[in-house]
Design a protein around this motif. Structure first.
Motif, PDB file in Angstrom:
ATOM      1  N   GLU A 124      15.251  52.723   3.846  1.00 46.13           N
ATOM      2  CA  GLU A 124      15.924  53.625   2.899  1.00 46.13           C
ATOM      3  C   GLU A 124      15.830  53.077   1.479  1.00 46.13           C
ATOM      4  O   GLU A 124      15.556  53.819   0.531  1.00 46.13           O
ATOM      5  N   ALA A 125      16.034  51.790   1.345  1.00 45.86           N
ATOM      6  CA  ALA A 125      15.969  51.150   0.025  1.00 45.86           C
ATOM      7  C   ALA A 125      14.540  51.222  -0.534  1.00 45.86           C
ATOM      8  O   ALA A 125      14.351  51.443  -1.732  1.00 45.86           O
ATOM      9  N   LYS A 126      13.541  51.036   0.344  1.00 48.48           N
ATOM     10  CA  LYS A 126      12.134  51.146  -0.094  1.00 48.48           C
ATOM     11  C   LYS A 126      11.882  52.529  -0.691  1.00 48.48           C
ATOM     12  O   LYS A 126      11.308  52.642  -1.767  1.00 48.48           O
TER      13      LYS A 126
ATOM     14  N   LEU B  26      22.376  47.906  -5.162  1.00 51.64           N
ATOM     15  CA  LEU B  26      22.426  48.542  -3.847  1.00 51.64           C
ATOM     16  C   LEU B  26      22.920  47.571  -2.770  1.00 51.64           C
ATOM     17  O   LEU B  26      22.914  47.893  -1.588  1.00 51.64           O
ATOM     18  N   GLN B  27      23.301  46.376  -3.206  1.00 50.57           N
ATOM     19  CA  GLN B  27      23.847  45.317  -2.340  1.00 50.57           C
ATOM     20  C   GLN B  27      22.882  44.871  -1.243  1.00 50.57           C
ATOM     21  O   GLN B  27      23.262  44.670  -0.094  1.00 50.57           O
ATOM     22  N   MET B  28      21.617  44.717  -1.627  1.00 52.37           N
ATOM     23  CA  MET B  28      20.610  44.221  -0.688  1.00 52.37           C
ATOM     24  C   MET B  28      20.653  42.694  -0.681  1.00 52.37           C
ATOM     25  O   MET B  28      20.906  42.069  -1.711  1.00 52.37           O
ATOM     26  N   ILE B  29      20.372  42.107   0.473  1.00 54.62           N
ATOM     27  CA  ILE B  29      20.358  40.640   0.574  1.00 54.62           C
ATOM     28  C   ILE B  29      19.030  40.104   0.006  1.00 54.62           C
ATOM     29  O   ILE B  29      18.043  40.844  -0.051  1.00 54.62           O
ATOM     30  N   PRO B  30      18.993  38.845  -0.426  1.00 46.82           N
ATOM     31  CA  PRO B  30      17.782  38.288  -1.055  1.00 46.82           C
ATOM     32  C   PRO B  30      16.501  38.458  -0.220  1.00 46.82           C
ATOM     33  O   PRO B  30      15.449  38.749  -0.769  1.00 46.82           O
TER      34      PRO B  30
ATOM     35  N   SER C 131      25.721  51.325   2.470  1.00 47.16           N
ATOM     36  CA  SER C 131      24.725  50.275   2.680  1.00 47.16           C
ATOM     37  C   SER C 131      23.419  50.963   3.070  1.00 47.16           C
ATOM     38  O   SER C 131      23.426  52.047   3.653  1.00 47.16           O
ATOM     39  N   TYR C 132      22.331  50.331   2.713  1.00 45.51           N
ATOM     40  CA  TYR C 132      21.017  50.923   2.947  1.00 45.51           C
ATOM     41  C   TYR C 132      20.204  50.050   3.884  1.00 45.51           C
ATOM     42  O   TYR C 132      20.286  48.822   3.836  1.00 45.51           O
TER      43      TYR C 132
END
Length: 157
Positions: free
Chosen positions: A11-13, A37-41, A6-7
């Motif tokens: 990290e995702a940015k 990457l399983q990011m939430i909305p 999970s990010y």
């Protein structure tokens, strides 16, 4: 055993900044990557705004680059490019700007060369089958049907 990472938003940015800097991307590709990457909305929205604000993501630039590249490298016609951009949910305005990147001279010159090159490669002896093969090839590549049929009649009388 599959371990899913999970990010954090930061990290995702960073990951998406690199993803967008490597190659032009459209919004649809970026959202798809963030979902992967399983990011939430809510995080997706925050990251998209960040990428837009820092000019990592720009649909006009994407459409222009996409149109130029597909025309020059793959020798696609305007119809195919337009359909592919629509598939990526690019706005009509940006599609128009992208297609404007292709000069009329280059467009017709490329079409003529492509038609001649393909005609040489077709081994069919039946005149009508040969016409159909040439026309199908050019239409699949996204060239305008009126141009295609006129060129086929010109090359195979």
């Amino acid at each position: 055993m599959i371990i899913k990472t999970s990010y954090t938003i930061e990290e995702a940015k960073r990951k998406l900044e690199h993803y967008c800097a490597y190659q032009e991307r459209c919004h649809k590709e970026v959202v798809s990557k963030l979902r992967e990457l399983q990011m939430i909305p809510q995080a997706i929205d925050v990251i998209l705004v960040h990428l837009l604000d820092h000019n990592f993501l720009n649909e006009t630039r994407f459409a222009e680059t996409f149109a130029r590249g597909k025309f020059r490298v793959k020798k696609w016609g305007k119809r195919r490019i337009e359909n592919e951009l629509k598939l990526r949910q690019i706005s009509a305005y940006n599609i128009k700007k992208g297609l404007a990147q292709i000069s009329e001279n280059d467009y017709f010159e490329t079409f003529d060369l492509l038609a001649l090159k393909r005609l040489e490669a077709i081994t069919e002896t039946n005149k009508y089958k040969k016409r159909k093969k040439l026309a199908d090839y050019l239409l699949y590549r996204g060239w305008d049907s009126s141009m295609v049929y006129n060129k086929v009649k010109e090359l195979i009388p």
